[in-house]
Motif scaffolding. Structure first.
Motif, PDB file in Angstrom:
ATOM      1  N   PHE A  54      -3.394  -1.751   3.974  1.00 31.65           N
ATOM      2  CA  PHE A  54      -2.335  -1.453   3.007  1.00 31.65           C
ATOM      3  C   PHE A  54      -1.206  -2.471   3.138  1.00 31.65           C
ATOM      4  O   PHE A  54      -1.005  -3.070   4.208  1.00 31.65           O
ATOM      5  CB  PHE A  54      -1.789  -0.042   3.237  1.00 31.65           C
ATOM      6  N   ASP A  55      -0.449  -2.623   2.053  1.00 29.58           N
ATOM      7  CA  ASP A  55       0.736  -3.495   2.113  1.00 29.58           C
ATOM      8  C   ASP A  55       1.802  -2.893   3.017  1.00 29.58           C
ATOM      9  O   ASP A  55       2.507  -3.617   3.725  1.00 29.58           O
ATOM     10  CB  ASP A  55       1.308  -3.717   0.705  1.00 29.58           C
ATOM     11  N   GLU A  56       1.932  -1.555   2.969  1.00 28.78           N
ATOM     12  CA  GLU A  56       2.906  -0.838   3.783  1.00 28.78           C
ATOM     13  C   GLU A  56       2.200   0.284   4.546  1.00 28.78           C
ATOM     14  O   GLU A  56       1.180   0.806   4.090  1.00 28.78           O
ATOM     15  CB  GLU A  56       4.016  -0.236   2.896  1.00 28.78           C
ATOM     16  N   GLN A 109      -4.252   6.311  -6.973  1.00 32.11           N
ATOM     17  CA  GLN A 109      -3.511   7.416  -7.578  1.00 32.11           C
ATOM     18  C   GLN A 109      -2.411   7.921  -6.639  1.00 32.11           C
ATOM     19  O   GLN A 109      -1.322   8.268  -7.085  1.00 32.11           O
ATOM     20  CB  GLN A 109      -4.469   8.578  -7.900  1.00 32.11           C
ATOM     21  N   GLN A 110      -2.726   7.942  -5.347  1.00 33.58           N
ATOM     22  CA  GLN A 110      -1.803   8.518  -4.368  1.00 33.58           C
ATOM     23  C   GLN A 110      -0.645   7.590  -4.039  1.00 33.58           C
ATOM     24  O   GLN A 110       0.486   8.043  -3.857  1.00 33.58           O
ATOM     25  CB  GLN A 110      -2.583   8.856  -3.080  1.00 33.58           C
ATOM     26  N   TYR A 111      -0.938   6.265  -3.960  1.00 32.25           N
ATOM     27  CA  TYR A 111       0.074   5.341  -3.431  1.00 32.25           C
ATOM     28  C   TYR A 111       0.562   4.305  -4.423  1.00 32.25           C
ATOM     29  O   TYR A 111       1.493   3.561  -4.125  1.00 32.25           O
ATOM     30  CB  TYR A 111      -0.472   4.659  -2.164  1.00 32.25           C
ATOM     31  N   GLY A 112      -0.068   4.224  -5.578  1.00 32.71           N
ATOM     32  CA  GLY A 112       0.447   3.353  -6.635  1.00 32.71           C
ATOM     33  C   GLY A 112       0.634   1.906  -6.224  1.00 32.71           C
ATOM     34  O   GLY A 112      -0.332   1.155  -6.055  1.00 32.71           O
ATOM     35  N   GLN A 113       1.895   1.501  -6.019  1.00 38.17           N
ATOM     36  CA  GLN A 113       2.226   0.106  -5.744  1.00 38.17           C
ATOM     37  C   GLN A 113       1.818  -0.352  -4.339  1.00 38.17           C
ATOM     38  O   GLN A 113       1.758  -1.553  -4.078  1.00 38.17           O
ATOM     39  CB  GLN A 113       3.738  -0.114  -5.932  1.00 38.17           C
ATOM     40  N   ASN A 114       1.566   0.594  -3.448  1.00 39.12           N
ATOM     41  CA  ASN A 114       1.149   0.230  -2.088  1.00 39.12           C
ATOM     42  C   ASN A 114      -0.339  -0.131  -2.128  1.00 39.12           C
ATOM     43  O   ASN A 114      -1.217   0.703  -1.891  1.00 39.12           O
ATOM     44  CB  ASN A 114       1.408   1.388  -1.121  1.00 39.12           C
ATOM     45  N   LYS A 115      -0.625  -1.384  -2.433  1.00 36.73           N
ATOM     46  CA  LYS A 115      -1.992  -1.832  -2.669  1.00 36.73           C
ATOM     47  C   LYS A 115      -2.836  -1.766  -1.398  1.00 36.73           C
ATOM     48  O   LYS A 115      -2.371  -2.080  -0.309  1.00 36.73           O
ATOM     49  CB  LYS A 115      -1.970  -3.265  -3.198  1.00 36.73           C
ATOM     50  N   ALA A 116      -4.094  -1.344  -1.571  1.00 39.55           N
ATOM     51  CA  ALA A 116      -5.035  -1.268  -0.447  1.00 39.55           C
ATOM     52  C   ALA A 116      -6.229  -2.175  -0.707  1.00 39.55           C
ATOM     53  O   ALA A 116      -6.745  -2.246  -1.825  1.00 39.55           O
ATOM     54  CB  ALA A 116      -5.510   0.157  -0.253  1.00 39.55           C
ATOM     55  N   THR A 117      -6.665  -2.862   0.334  1.00 43.32           N
ATOM     56  CA  THR A 117      -7.822  -3.758   0.252  1.00 43.32           C
ATOM     57  C   THR A 117      -8.843  -3.339   1.297  1.00 43.32           C
ATOM     58  O   THR A 117      -8.500  -3.100   2.461  1.00 43.32           O
ATOM     59  CB  THR A 117      -7.415  -5.217   0.514  1.00 43.32           C
ATOM     60  N   VAL A 118     -10.119  -3.231   0.884  1.00 38.66           N
ATOM     61  CA  VAL A 118     -11.186  -2.900   1.823  1.00 38.66           C
ATOM     62  C   VAL A 118     -11.544  -4.165   2.592  1.00 38.66           C
ATOM     63  O   VAL A 118     -11.998  -5.153   2.013  1.00 38.66           O
ATOM     64  CB  VAL A 118     -12.422  -2.342   1.098  1.00 38.66           C
ATOM     65  N   ILE A 119     -11.320  -4.158   3.903  1.00 39.46           N
ATOM     66  CA  ILE A 119     -11.591  -5.354   4.706  1.00 39.46           C
ATOM     67  C   ILE A 119     -12.864  -5.207   5.546  1.00 39.46           C
ATOM     68  O   ILE A 119     -13.351  -6.185   6.118  1.00 39.46           O
ATOM     69  CB  ILE A 119     -10.404  -5.691   5.637  1.00 39.46           C
ATOM     70  N   LYS A 120     -13.422  -3.992   5.583  1.00 43.75           N
ATOM     71  CA  LYS A 120     -14.651  -3.812   6.345  1.00 43.75           C
ATOM     72  C   LYS A 120     -15.361  -2.535   5.906  1.00 43.75           C
ATOM     73  O   LYS A 120     -14.726  -1.514   5.651  1.00 43.75           O
ATOM     74  CB  LYS A 120     -14.332  -3.722   7.847  1.00 43.75           C
TER      75      LYS A 120
END
Length: 303
Positions: A54-56, A109-120
């Motif tokens: 996550f970004d945050e 939907q839950q975190y909006g602007q807090n972008k998540a990237t699958v790294i594994k």
């Protein structure tokens, strides 16, 4: 606490009542285990694993709650290295790409602007899960065997070893039965995973410590009161150590209860197992282990 200043409870006389209580609990535990089967966690039955960055930082408890319904069961969600990285483990039977998309949809939907990237991504295969299951079972059996040998060497009497191991087996089996019977209706996860296996081994250590203290006093009193009837001498030993047993149990129970209440969702199953273990371990030290020693000695003399 005045009851424990000069206690004179007849534990040995009440051992038949203890056998009845233990018998009922053990039969109920075995019926639950054989009819419902053990409720294994993802560690022991396989599943899919995802690491998200996550970004945050986010709250893992919040994410776990949000994912439970879409994934069909409560996943394992915990920190993975940095505060921004989260490990998600689920037993959802869908294709790994479908499960990943479901997780990302919930996260967006839950975190909006807090972008998540699958790294594994990874799959915990059934064979690996079976190896873990076998290793956990071997750890418990190995612990009981080593304890039997340790007690035999320390007290130079197999009846003490048999009494201690019987009490430990009694404690663990009842806790497993409770987790099996109430696993589906409890408001928290009672699946058996690596943390619960750690709790079982902790219960074995706690109960053994209590039992060894009592056995030490029995050995000391057997030398001091050589003419005293063996049953009375064992009962005196239990009363001599009662204050220490109760105080240790109450203080330990207080700590694990605080852990259960404030430790968060992840630790509830672990701390609940410890709470049960402290209560049952104290009971078995007073009514099972010592009574087994008396019973086995009586049978050995009559043989």
């Amino acid at each position: 606490m005045r009851w424990f200043e000069t206690p004179d409870f007849n534990f040995i006389k009440a051992h038949k009542i203890g056998y009845v209580i233990s018998g009922i609990l053990l039969v109920a535990a075995l019926i639950g285990i054989f009819t419902k089967g053990l409720q294994y966690g993802i560690d022991f039955k396989g599943g899919k694993e995802f690491v998200l960055e996550f970004d945050e930082p986010i709250e893992v408890v919040e994410l776990r709650s949000a994912l439970s319904e879409p994934l069909g069961s409560t996943p394992v969600v915990k920190r993975f290295g940095s505060p921004q990285d989260v490990l998600i483990r689920t037993d959802n039977p869908g294709e790994i790409s479908e499960v990943q998309n479901t997780i990302l949809e919930v996260v967006n939907q839950q975190y909006g602007q807090n972008k998540a990237t699958v790294i594994k991504t990874d799959i915990v295969g059934a064979r690996f899960a079976e190896d873990l299951k076998r290793g956990a079972m071997n750890a418990i059996i190995f612990a009981l065997v080593v304890i039997f040998i340790y007690i035999l060497i320390r007290f130079k009497n197999w009846t003490f070893s048999a009494g201690a191991v019987a009490a430990l087996f009694h404690d663990v089996l009842i806790v497993v039965g409770v987790f099996t019977i109430f696993g589906e209706i409890a408001p928290f996860s009672m699946q058996i995973d690596q943390a619960i296996i750690a709790a079982f081994l902790t219960i074995v250590g706690y109960s053994l410590n209590d039992t060894v203290v009592v056995f030490d006093r029995i050995r000391e009193n057997s030398l001091l009161y050589k003419t005293m009837d063996y049953d009375k001498m064992v009962n005196k030993s239990l009363n001599d150590t009662l204050s220490r047993t109760v105080i240790t149990s109450v203080t330990t129970l207080f700590v694990v209860t605080v852990l259960f209440i404030f430790g968060g969702e992840v630790l509830k199953g672990f701390s609940f197992a410890l709470m049960l273990g402290v209560i049952i371990g104290t009971y078995s030290s007073l009514f099972v282990a010592s009574s087994m020693v008396v019973e086995l000695k009586r049978r050995k003399e009559n043989a």
